[in-house]
Scaffold this active site. Structure first.
Site, mmCIF file in Angstrom:
data_model
loop_
_atom_site.group_PDB
_atom_site.id
_atom_site.type_symbol
_atom_site.label_atom_id
_atom_site.label_comp_id
_atom_site.label_asym_id
_atom_site.label_seq_id
_atom_site.Cartn_x
_atom_site.Cartn_y
_atom_site.Cartn_z
ATOM 1 N NE ARG A 16 -3.883 0.403 1.924
ATOM 2 C CZ ARG A 16 -5.097 0.367 2.481
ATOM 3 N NH1 ARG A 16 -5.345 1.064 3.560
ATOM 4 N NH2 ARG A 16 -6.049 -0.376 1.957
ATOM 5 C CG HIS A 67 -8.396 -0.265 -2.822
ATOM 6 N ND1 HIS A 67 -7.606 -1.368 -2.532
ATOM 7 C CD2 HIS A 67 -9.028 0.056 -1.649
ATOM 8 C CE1 HIS A 67 -7.755 -1.676 -1.249
ATOM 9 N NE2 HIS A 67 -8.609 -0.839 -0.701
ATOM 10 C CD GLN A 98 -13.005 -2.274 -0.870
ATOM 11 O OE1 GLN A 98 -12.238 -2.196 0.067
ATOM 12 N NE2 GLN A 98 -14.230 -2.780 -0.757
ATOM 13 C CG ASP A 130 -13.832 5.771 -0.590
ATOM 14 O OD1 ASP A 130 -13.833 5.641 0.658
ATOM 15 O OD2 ASP A 130 -12.783 5.752 -1.271
ATOM 16 C CB CYS A 169 -14.162 0.694 -0.001
ATOM 17 S SG CYS A 169 -13.691 2.419 0.215
ATOM 18 N NE ARG A 220 -10.376 -5.759 0.431
ATOM 19 C CZ ARG A 220 -9.618 -4.730 0.818
ATOM 20 N NH1 ARG A 220 -10.194 -3.662 1.358
ATOM 21 N NH2 ARG A 220 -8.312 -4.741 0.649
HETATM 22 N N1 CP Z 1 -11.261 -0.687 2.388
HETATM 23 C C1 CP Z 1 -9.984 -0.753 2.815
HETATM 24 O O1 CP Z 1 -9.050 -0.954 2.053
HETATM 25 O O2 CP Z 1 -9.835 -0.605 4.149
HETATM 26 P P1 CP Z 1 -8.464 -0.425 4.939
HETATM 27 O O3 CP Z 1 -7.929 0.926 4.612
HETATM 28 O O4 CP Z 1 -8.865 -0.557 6.364
HETATM 29 O O5 CP Z 1 -7.512 -1.503 4.502
HETATM 30 N N1 NVA Z 2 -10.159 6.263 -1.003
HETATM 31 C C1 NVA Z 2 -9.747 5.836 0.312
HETATM 32 C C2 NVA Z 2 -9.889 4.365 0.428
HETATM 33 C C3 NVA Z 2 -9.504 3.784 1.754
HETATM 34 C C4 NVA Z 2 -9.629 2.294 1.783
HETATM 35 C C5 NVA Z 2 -8.305 6.261 0.557
HETATM 36 O O1 NVA Z 2 -7.494 6.172 -0.377
HETATM 37 O O2 NVA Z 2 -7.983 6.698 1.661
#
Ligand code: CP
Ligand code: NVA
Length: 303
Positions: A103, A130, A133, A221, A261, A289
């Site tokens: 990430r 993502h 997701q 989101d 999400c 997930r």
């Molecule tokens: N939806 C998602 O990716 O959640 P986290 O940021 O908790 O991993």
């Molecule tokens: N769009 C959000 C998703 C988190 C899972 C972010 O990037 O923070």
């Protein structure tokens, strides 16, 4: 050859179907408490530049349940945090691990890792996409609707990483994606071009109400993704009118489902009443997930 999953487009239509079938099978086996050590002796390194609840825990529990092992790697605790180059880190980690999930703030960081790693690299969220997701989301849509190819999915809010993957996956699933964002926060032109080139069915709606009329799935989101916190005030002002609330949902089909999400910001992009309401499937999404992550790992790592 190693397979990287940096984008949802890195899976073909058939592979996406296969991963979701495996996920469904693993979900049933888990409910029956059956062991399925498909990834015994396999190891997954997980690099997190940003916070995570679902991604971290679903990958870690998933590897454990498949008989393998996952390592949480905080860049600040690796030599990466002291300036060791990503390409060197990639080569070294590849000598120990079966796969790497990352990430990162910048998609290019993940591309650099993938370029130099000799084991599969999985995007666990970047500023661009993502994909993990969206695997769980498609699985959830299938659980509710069966065939997803004739669905209309309405996106209401920021044209962000999750929105991008949802748009791109239209090219793999066939669903129509209808996007309502303030102009300034529209999905990037490069993503729209890639999605169109791959055959996505995208429509732009000028208001949230227009987007969700007749939609089967309503998805939102956060307006303030990780890395954009300094823009908070401007974003809150720009997204006025984009809250998915009960009044807006009156314009939706009675059978529509609401997805998010997570993490959610009640009172901003979604209200408490909607996330706790009858249409909300967000907890199924979150559970999926785990199953989707396990299925992807099996697809990439099982001989
Ligand atoms: N939806 C998602 O990716 O959640 P986290 O940021 O908790 O991993
Ligand atoms: N769009 C959000 C998703 C988190 C899972 C972010 O990037 O923070």
């Amino acid at each position: 050859m190693k397979r990287d999953i940096l984008s949802i487009l890195d899976l073909t239509h058939n592979e996406l179907e296969e991963v979701i079938d495996i996920a469904g099978d693993l979900k049933k086996k888990r409910k029956r408490d059956e062991d399925h050590p498909l990834l015994a002796k396999k190891t997954l390194g997980m690099i997190f530049e940003k916070a995570s609840t679902r991604t971290r825990i679903s990958f870690e529990v998933g590897m454990f349940e498949l008989g393998g092992h996952a390592l949480f790697l905080n860049p600040g605790d690796l030599q990466l945090g002291r300036g060791e180059e990503m390409r060197d880190t990639a080569r070294v980690l590849s000598r120990y691990l079966s796969a790497i999930m990352i990430r990162a703030f910048h998609h290019r960081t993940i591309e650099e890792l993938a370029r130099h790693a000799t084991v599969p690299v999985i995007n666990g969220l970047s500023d661009r996409e993502h994909p993990c997701q969206i695997l769980a989301d498609i699985m959830t849509m299938k659980e509710y609707y069966g065939d997803v190819s004739d669905l209309t999915v309405a996106w209401i809010g920021d044209g962000n990483n999750v929105c991008n993957s949802l748009i791109l996956s239209s090219a793999r699933t066939g669903y129509e994606i209808r996007v309502a964002t303030p102009e300034r926060y529209a999905p990037p032109a490069a993503v729209l071009a890639a999605a169109n080139a791959a055959g996505a069915r995208i429509t732009r709606a000028s208001t949230p109400r227009e987007a969700l009329a007749d939609a089967d799935v309503i998805y939102t989101d956060t307006w303030i993704s990780m890395g954009t916190e300094t823009e908070r005030d401007a974003r809150i002002a720009a997204f006025s009118g984009y809250t998915v609330d009960e009044v807006l949902l009156e314009a939706a089909s009675p059978d529509a489902i609401v997805m998010h999400c997570l993490p959610a910001h009640r009172g901003e992009e979604i209200t408490d009443a909607v996330i706790e309401g009858q249409k909300s499937v967000v907890w199924d999404q979150a559970e999926n997930r785990l199953h989707a992550q396990k299925a992807l790992l099996v697809k990439l790592l099982k001989k």
